[in-house]
Design an enzyme around this catalytic site. Structure first.
Site, mmCIF file in Angstrom:
data_model
loop_
_atom_site.group_PDB
_atom_site.id
_atom_site.type_symbol
_atom_site.label_atom_id
_atom_site.label_comp_id
_atom_site.label_asym_id
_atom_site.label_seq_id
_atom_site.Cartn_x
_atom_site.Cartn_y
_atom_site.Cartn_z
ATOM 1 N N PRO A 1 40.785 15.327 37.331
ATOM 2 C CA PRO A 1 41.136 14.157 38.125
ATOM 3 C C PRO A 1 42.889 14.830 38.178
ATOM 4 O O PRO A 1 43.320 15.335 37.318
ATOM 5 C CB PRO A 1 41.252 13.288 37.764
ATOM 6 C CG PRO A 1 41.152 13.149 36.083
ATOM 7 C CD PRO A 1 40.441 14.236 35.814
ATOM 8 N N SER B 1 31.269 12.212 40.780
ATOM 9 C CA SER B 1 32.317 11.745 41.665
ATOM 10 C C SER B 1 33.635 11.992 40.933
ATOM 11 O O SER B 1 34.157 11.415 40.117
ATOM 12 C CB SER B 1 32.437 10.084 41.737
ATOM 13 O OG SER B 1 32.619 9.463 40.521
ATOM 14 N N SER B 2 34.159 13.137 41.309
ATOM 15 C CA SER B 2 35.649 13.601 40.692
ATOM 16 C C SER B 2 36.369 12.367 41.177
ATOM 17 O O SER B 2 36.404 12.090 42.248
ATOM 18 C CB SER B 2 35.854 14.879 41.386
ATOM 19 O OG SER B 2 35.205 15.378 42.596
ATOM 20 N N CYS B 3 37.076 12.013 40.385
ATOM 21 C CA CYS B 3 38.041 10.801 40.539
ATOM 22 C C CYS B 3 39.006 10.978 41.655
ATOM 23 O O CYS B 3 39.516 12.074 41.932
ATOM 24 C CB CYS B 3 38.938 10.701 39.380
ATOM 25 S SG CYS B 3 38.005 10.346 37.760
ATOM 26 N N VAL B 4 38.899 10.034 42.477
ATOM 27 C CA VAL B 4 39.610 9.990 43.827
ATOM 28 C C VAL B 4 41.046 9.119 43.602
ATOM 29 O O VAL B 4 41.021 8.363 42.633
ATOM 30 C CB VAL B 4 38.720 9.188 44.980
ATOM 31 C CG1 VAL B 4 39.962 8.934 46.128
ATOM 32 C CG2 VAL B 4 37.545 10.012 45.239
#
Lengths: 412, 104
Positions: A158, B101-104
């Protein structure tokens, strides 16, 4: 005297210091907040600095100005948290005991994780804009740059504010058009993701915008190193992209203190229950904001929404009640698209960004997932709200929980 | 939700072909998904990485290519060779866990 300790005086820590000091009786509760830096940075403003839209003074203010009377502010490096003993150990030997602890130490960039980023071209042709030093250096570079390959690369997810890289390339497009040299600048958006954004509908809309602006997306590119000699970035599967100016979003990790305390994952993000925002390790530790490993954006809007849940649950824990606050992962991001326009997305753990109006259904004034002038003004207005309302823990006109009102499910 | 048949077993998958019930996973199922993804044979190293991914996901960890590179089973370059193209997407599909889910 009972003790509440807050680690980190950034967005989250400052909001909590203000809210908790108002809530907890001064005769019963001592509140201490610890940070190693004296300046508070309005981090969303870093994006505007390379393009000369903001100056340093617009984004820096003393931290102490935002910490209320009655809260002890300590400037110091944290060595670690000893959760068994309920103690925070500072590097200068000071020990802080606590009954409850809030960790809000945020996330930082680690350029050294990628070989070559900090090579001989660092801050000459290779820049970050996630620090005040990087964004200022890039601003100086752009003043005299004559054009070439402008490459933006995201090293790893992230990252803080996942839309910021998109905003950067769209700002760059507008900036070089206005300078009459867009034909000399070739803008590439190089990402480890398979598109402009992770969430499908937003990726489609934002990817379309980049295409309209003649910005090339290079997807599935996972950077191994920067080749300073040949001015190339190289991926693990040996793709290469040439640059004349590289703008890197380096690997992000949590504070190493979280790792030293045994509270985190392999990227030093604190292991956190994504609904209650309590540490997975200790019942009297709460994690707020970017420091947490929860699957939502690392962004001030999320910190603000999450702070309401941490406040509710911390009060439950203090009063020996079951935790009633449940975080839904709400995120709300203005996206600058250049030329005085902006887009807006509003989403949570379960609902991807959708088109529609915000906050009032059918009226707005903000449009969701589309470019409008009003959205741009919203983002500019937000800086004022940040310094004057949000940090002080006052009520904002947006609910902590996402609502479906105003959102359209089927029309893209 | 859709269904697919791998190694004679009916498996629940989402619209992108990722298994929705991780407990239906077997080595044989993995081998057949791998073939669809263009990997003819799964070696012991492939399986070690797949097991690592399954364990991490069951612990609730966020998967990254970096973490797999530090797993001790392979490095990042090796991971790309094992699952060419988009290694994390392919490996998670073959490991029978949700798409990361790559962090949004």
């Amino acid at each position: 005297m009972k003790k509440l300790v807050i680690l980190g005086a950034g967005t989250g820590g400052t909001i909590m210091a203000n809210r908790m000091r108002k809530e907890l009786d001064r005769d019963e509760w001592d509140i201490t907040i610890v940070d190693k830096y004296k300046n508070h940075y309005y981090q969303p403003g870093f994006l505007f600095i390379p393009f000369g839209m903001y100056k340093k003074r617009d984004v820096i203010k003393p931290k102490a100005d935002f910490i209320p009377y009655g809260v002890n502010l300590i400037y110091g490096e944290i060595d670690r948290v000893d959760g068994e003993k309920n103690q925070v150990l500072l590097q200068d030997g000071v020990i802080l005991n606590y009954d409850f602890l809030i960790i809000a130490t945020g996330v930082k960039i680690f350029p050294d994780e990628t070989p070559g980023i900090k090579g001989k071209l660092w801050h000459k042709k290779v820049f970050d804009y996630y620090t005040i030093e990087g964004s200022s250096a890039l601003g100086d570079f752009f003043k005299t740059w004559e054009g070439g390959d402008l490459v933006l690369n995201i090293a790893e997810n992230p990252i803080k504010c996942p839309v910021a890289p998109l905003e950067f390339v769209m700002f760059a497009d507008a900036f070089f058009v206005e300078r009459g040299m867009r034909d000399k600048v070739n803008i590439k958006f190089v990402t480890p993701m398979s598109g402009a954004f992770t969430k499908p509908r937003a990726s489609k809309v934002l990817g379309g915008l980049l295409k309209e602006k003649n910005i090339e997306i290079v997807p599935d590119f996972y950077i191994e190193k920067v080749d300073n000699e040949n001015q190339k970035i190289v991926s693990y599967d040996e793709q290469e992209v040439h640059f004349d100016c590289l703008v890197t979003i380096p690997v992000h990790k949590g504070d190493p203190m979280i790792g030293r305390s045994g509270l985190g994952d392999d990227m030093d993000f604190a292991l956190t229950d994504k609904y209650t925002l309590r540490s997975d390790k200790f019942e009297n530790i709460f994690i707020l904001g970017d420091a947490a490993n929860i699957p939502t954006s690392k962004a001030g809007s999320v910190v603000h929404f999450a702070s309401e849940i941490v406040f509710e649950n911390l009060m439950c824990a203090i009063e020996n009640r079951p935790l009633t606050g449940k975080f839904d992962g709400h995120s709300n991001c203005y996206i600058e698209t250049g030329f005085g326009k902006g887009a807006l997305i509003d989403f949570n753990y379960d609902t991807e960004p959708l088109p529609g109006h915000f906050p009032f259904p059918g009226i707005g004034p903000f449009g969701l997932l589309k470019e409008t002038r009003m959205n741009h003004y919203g983002k500019l207005l937000f800086r004022w709200m940040y310094w004057h309302i949000l940090l002080k823990g006052k009520e904002m006109p947006i609910s902590a929980h996402m609502t479906m009102a105003g959102k359209k499910l089927h029309d893209i | 939700m859709a269904e697919k048949t791998y190694a004679g077993v009916t498996i629940n998958v989402d619209e992108e072909g990722y298994m929705t019930d991780s407990s239906q996973w077997t080595k044989e199922v993995a081998a057949e998904i791998a073939k669809e993804e263009g990997i003819e044979e799964l070696t012991d190293t492939h399986y070690a990485v797949l097991e690592f991914i399954r364990q991490k996901v069951s612990e609730g960890a966020t998967l990254t290519i970096r973490a797999i590179g530090k797993s001790g089973h392979t490095d990042i370059k090796g991971f790309y060779k094992l699952f060419p193209g988009a290694p994390l997407k392919k490996a998670t599909k073959i490991a029978g866990v949700p798409k990361p889910s790559s962090c949004v």
